[in-house]
Design a protein around this motif. Structure first.
Motif, PDB file in Angstrom:
ATOM      1  N   GLU A   3      36.394  34.004  44.013  1.00 46.25           N
ATOM      2  CA  GLU A   3      36.650  32.888  43.103  1.00 46.25           C
ATOM      3  C   GLU A   3      36.100  33.214  41.725  1.00 46.25           C
ATOM      4  N   MET A   4      36.913  32.996  40.707  1.00 46.33           N
ATOM      5  CA  MET A   4      36.521  33.272  39.327  1.00 46.33           C
ATOM      6  C   MET A   4      36.896  32.078  38.459  1.00 46.33           C
ATOM      7  N   ILE A   5      36.435  32.097  37.228  1.00 45.79           N
ATOM      8  CA  ILE A   5      36.757  31.039  36.282  1.00 45.79           C
ATOM      9  C   ILE A   5      37.668  31.595  35.200  1.00 45.79           C
ATOM     10  N   ASP A   6      38.794  30.944  34.986  1.00 44.91           N
ATOM     11  CA  ASP A   6      39.716  31.324  33.917  1.00 44.91           C
ATOM     12  C   ASP A   6      39.058  31.003  32.581  1.00 44.91           C
ATOM     13  N   PRO A   7      38.785  32.016  31.744  1.00 45.17           N
ATOM     14  CA  PRO A   7      38.085  31.772  30.480  1.00 45.17           C
ATOM     15  C   PRO A   7      38.865  30.883  29.509  1.00 45.17           C
ATOM     16  N   GLU A   8      40.176  30.828  29.699  1.00 43.23           N
ATOM     17  CA  GLU A   8      40.998  30.037  28.784  1.00 43.23           C
ATOM     18  C   GLU A   8      41.063  28.566  29.183  1.00 43.23           C
ATOM     19  N   THR A   9      41.190  28.320  30.496  1.00 48.12           N
ATOM     20  CA  THR A   9      41.358  26.942  30.952  1.00 48.12           C
ATOM     21  C   THR A   9      40.104  26.361  31.593  1.00 48.12           C
ATOM     22  N   GLY A  10      39.210  27.231  32.050  1.00 49.81           N
ATOM     23  CA  GLY A  10      38.020  26.761  32.759  1.00 49.81           C
ATOM     24  C   GLY A  10      38.283  26.424  34.213  1.00 49.81           C
ATOM     25  N   ASP A  11      39.512  26.641  34.672  1.00 51.54           N
ATOM     26  CA  ASP A  11      39.877  26.354  36.061  1.00 51.54           C
ATOM     27  C   ASP A  11      39.498  27.516  36.971  1.00 51.54           C
ATOM     28  N   ALA A  12      39.353  27.213  38.259  1.00 52.48           N
ATOM     29  CA  ALA A  12      39.068  28.255  39.240  1.00 52.48           C
ATOM     30  C   ALA A  12      40.317  29.072  39.517  1.00 52.48           C
ATOM     31  N   ILE A  13      40.191  30.373  39.509  1.00 56.51           N
ATOM     32  CA  ILE A  13      41.284  31.275  39.880  1.00 56.51           C
ATOM     33  C   ILE A  13      40.746  32.239  40.931  1.00 56.51           C
ATOM     34  N   TYR A  14      41.656  32.920  41.623  1.00 52.23           N
ATOM     35  CA  TYR A  14      41.248  33.800  42.711  1.00 52.23           C
ATOM     36  C   TYR A  14      41.819  35.199  42.500  1.00 52.23           C
ATOM     37  N   GLN A  15      41.048  36.163  42.982  1.00 54.42           N
ATOM     38  CA  GLN A  15      41.454  37.559  42.808  1.00 54.42           C
ATOM     39  C   GLN A  15      41.046  38.358  44.033  1.00 54.42           C
ATOM     40  N   CYS A  16      41.872  39.336  44.419  1.00 54.23           N
ATOM     41  CA  CYS A  16      41.558  40.195  45.563  1.00 54.23           C
ATOM     42  C   CYS A  16      40.205  40.860  45.361  1.00 54.23           C
ATOM     43  N   ASN A  17      39.373  40.803  46.386  1.00 53.11           N
ATOM     44  CA  ASN A  17      38.089  41.492  46.333  1.00 53.11           C
ATOM     45  C   ASN A  17      38.276  43.004  46.417  1.00 53.11           C
ATOM     46  N   ASP A  18      39.256  43.437  47.192  1.00 57.41           N
ATOM     47  CA  ASP A  18      39.573  44.859  47.345  1.00 57.41           C
ATOM     48  C   ASP A  18      40.416  45.291  46.145  1.00 57.41           C
ATOM     49  N   THR A  19      39.784  45.924  45.163  1.00 54.61           N
ATOM     50  CA  THR A  19      40.465  46.218  43.898  1.00 54.61           C
ATOM     51  C   THR A  19      41.601  47.223  44.060  1.00 54.61           C
ATOM     52  N   SER A  20      41.415  48.260  44.871  1.00 56.46           N
ATOM     53  CA  SER A  20      42.478  49.255  45.011  1.00 56.46           C
ATOM     54  C   SER A  20      43.696  48.657  45.703  1.00 56.46           C
ATOM     55  N   TYR A  21      43.469  47.751  46.658  1.00 61.13           N
ATOM     56  CA  TYR A  21      44.587  47.070  47.327  1.00 61.13           C
ATOM     57  C   TYR A  21      45.366  46.239  46.322  1.00 61.13           C
ATOM     58  N   CYS A  22      44.633  45.531  45.454  1.00 61.93           N
ATOM     59  CA  CYS A  22      45.266  44.684  44.448  1.00 61.93           C
ATOM     60  C   CYS A  22      46.096  45.521  43.478  1.00 61.93           C
ATOM     61  N   ILE A  23      45.522  46.639  43.023  1.00 59.91           N
ATOM     62  CA  ILE A  23      46.236  47.515  42.083  1.00 59.91           C
ATOM     63  C   ILE A  23      47.483  48.095  42.737  1.00 59.91           C
ATOM     64  N   SER A  24      47.376  48.467  44.009  1.00 59.91           N
ATOM     65  CA  SER A  24      48.539  49.010  44.726  1.00 59.91           C
ATOM     66  C   SER A  24      49.659  47.985  44.803  1.00 59.91           C
ATOM     67  N   HIS A  37      29.431  46.491  52.183  1.00 56.58           N
ATOM     68  CA  HIS A  37      29.772  45.069  52.276  1.00 56.58           C
ATOM     69  C   HIS A  37      31.249  44.756  52.481  1.00 56.58           C
ATOM     70  N   ARG A  38      32.111  45.727  52.699  1.00 60.21           N
ATOM     71  CA  ARG A  38      33.520  45.419  52.962  1.00 60.21           C
ATOM     72  C   ARG A  38      34.159  46.440  53.879  1.00 60.21           C
ATOM     73  N   ILE A  39      35.174  45.978  54.633  1.00 60.84           N
ATOM     74  CA  ILE A  39      36.118  46.844  55.314  1.00 60.84           C
ATOM     75  C   ILE A  39      37.435  46.670  54.570  1.00 60.84           C
ATOM     76  N   PRO A  40      38.079  47.763  54.156  1.00 62.03           N
ATOM     77  CA  PRO A  40      39.283  47.639  53.320  1.00 62.03           C
ATOM     78  C   PRO A  40      40.363  46.760  53.932  1.00 62.03           C
ATOM     79  N   GLU A  41      41.222  46.224  53.060  1.00 63.87           N
ATOM     80  CA  GLU A  41      42.329  45.375  53.519  1.00 63.87           C
ATOM     81  C   GLU A  41      43.404  46.181  54.222  1.00 63.87           C
ATOM     82  N   VAL A  42      43.641  47.408  53.766  1.00 67.10           N
ATOM     83  CA  VAL A  42      44.649  48.261  54.407  1.00 67.10           C
ATOM     84  C   VAL A  42      44.131  48.675  55.784  1.00 67.10           C
ATOM     85  N   PRO A  43      44.887  48.441  56.855  1.00 71.26           N
ATOM     86  CA  PRO A  43      44.431  48.798  58.209  1.00 71.26           C
ATOM     87  C   PRO A  43      44.077  50.274  58.313  1.00 71.26           C
TER      88      PRO A  43
END
Length: 287
Positions: free
Chosen positions: A251-272, A105-111
């Motif tokens: 799209e995710m929900i911030d457990p503290e505020t209840g607001d929508a927050i966003y996070q990279c779907n490609d986890t290794s790219y985000c960690i890098s 279901h994904r092609i990595p973000e890194v070319p």
């Protein structure tokens, strides 16, 4: 896992699958039938992609496996374990270090580069299946290059929603010849297939089909001139962890505020990116 053969399969099985791969590379976008083998994982969990990976992998290769952007999902971990225990090849989470990338279901973000192969897992390889249930009919339509049903499907979406509404697996036109299902990647990833440096192999184990996009191949997403193809827009949004703005975001929900927050779907790219940001902060502290 106790197995006498390198990469699980016997050599005859691997040769048969490699012959199907070669034919698929020679005819971009064409679905090549193959004798899909029984695997120690259930059909529908990536057996098509896994059979390709096991047939092409060698001892010098480095393998990365991702499932919907994550390296540590159950599906990704199980596939990595099977391949590693039957080959002993190195595993990595870093896209740039991998020679073979198997993905769901994904092609990595890194070319990707010319030295890499990406293997995409496919549940339904037939792009015309939603409009035609009979296999012999879809084969005839492909042979005759008759794709009006695919265009009609998009037209009906526009009439109903005001735009094409395929969230994933939006059909593509390959090498000005075959309409192809790109696997359930998001629309965001479709442009990455066009003129890719890397070889792209797609396998459907349950449907017993292999097809391919060779490097530097023309790949266009189906669209009308007055309703051009567009990808998901994340304008004004960024990853709350690494700050990325040009990646596919969940799209995710911030457990503290209840607001929508966003996070990279490609986890290794985000960690890098996080590691690079930390290094930059450390370097700046010494300036």
């Amino acid at each position: 896992m106790h197995n006498t053969h390198f990469a699980f399969f016997d050599e005859s099985s691997k040769k048969e699958i490699r012959r199907a791969i070669l034919k698929a590379v020679a005819i971009p976008g064409y679905q090549v039938p193959f004798a899909s083998r029984e695997m120690p994982i259930a059909r529908g969990w990536g057996t098509g992609g896994l059979q390709i990976t096991l047939s092409i992998i060698g001892k010098p290769d480095v393998l990365k496996v991702i499932d919907q952007g994550a390296d540590e999902s159950v599906n990704a971990v199980s596939i990595k374990k099977l391949v590693h225990e039957t080959t002993g090849v190195k595993l990595t989470d870093q896209t740039k270090d991998a020679s073979i990338i198997q993905s769901r279901h994904r092609i990595p973000e890194v070319p990707l580069t010319k030295d890499q192969i990406i293997v995409l897992q496919v549940p339904e390889p037939e792009p015309l299946r939603k409009v035609e249930a009979k296999e012999y009919v879809t084969k005839k339509l492909h042979a005759e290059k008759e794709y009006s049903a695919a265009w009609l499907m998009l037209f009906e979406q526009i009439m109903k929603f005001g735009r094409t509404s395929t969230a994933e697996d939006h059909p593509v036109y390959v090498h000005n010849r075959y309409v192809m299902a790109p696997s359930p990647i998001p629309r965001f990833d479709n442009p990455k297939m066009h003129q890719s440096d890397a070889l792209m192999l797609l396998g459907a184990g349950r449907e017993k089909k292999i097809y391919a996009i060779p490097p530097y191949t023309e790949v266009k997403s189906l669209a009308f001139e007055d309703y051009p193809f567009t990808v998901e827009s994340f304008e004004g949004k960024s990853c709350h962890l690494c700050g990325a703005t040009k990646t596919f975001l969940d799209e995710m929900i911030d457990p503290e505020t209840g607001d929508a927050i966003y996070q990279c779907n490609d986890t290794s790219y985000c960690i890098s990116r996080l590691n690079e940001n930390e290094k930059s902060e450390v370097a700046e502290s010494y300036v």
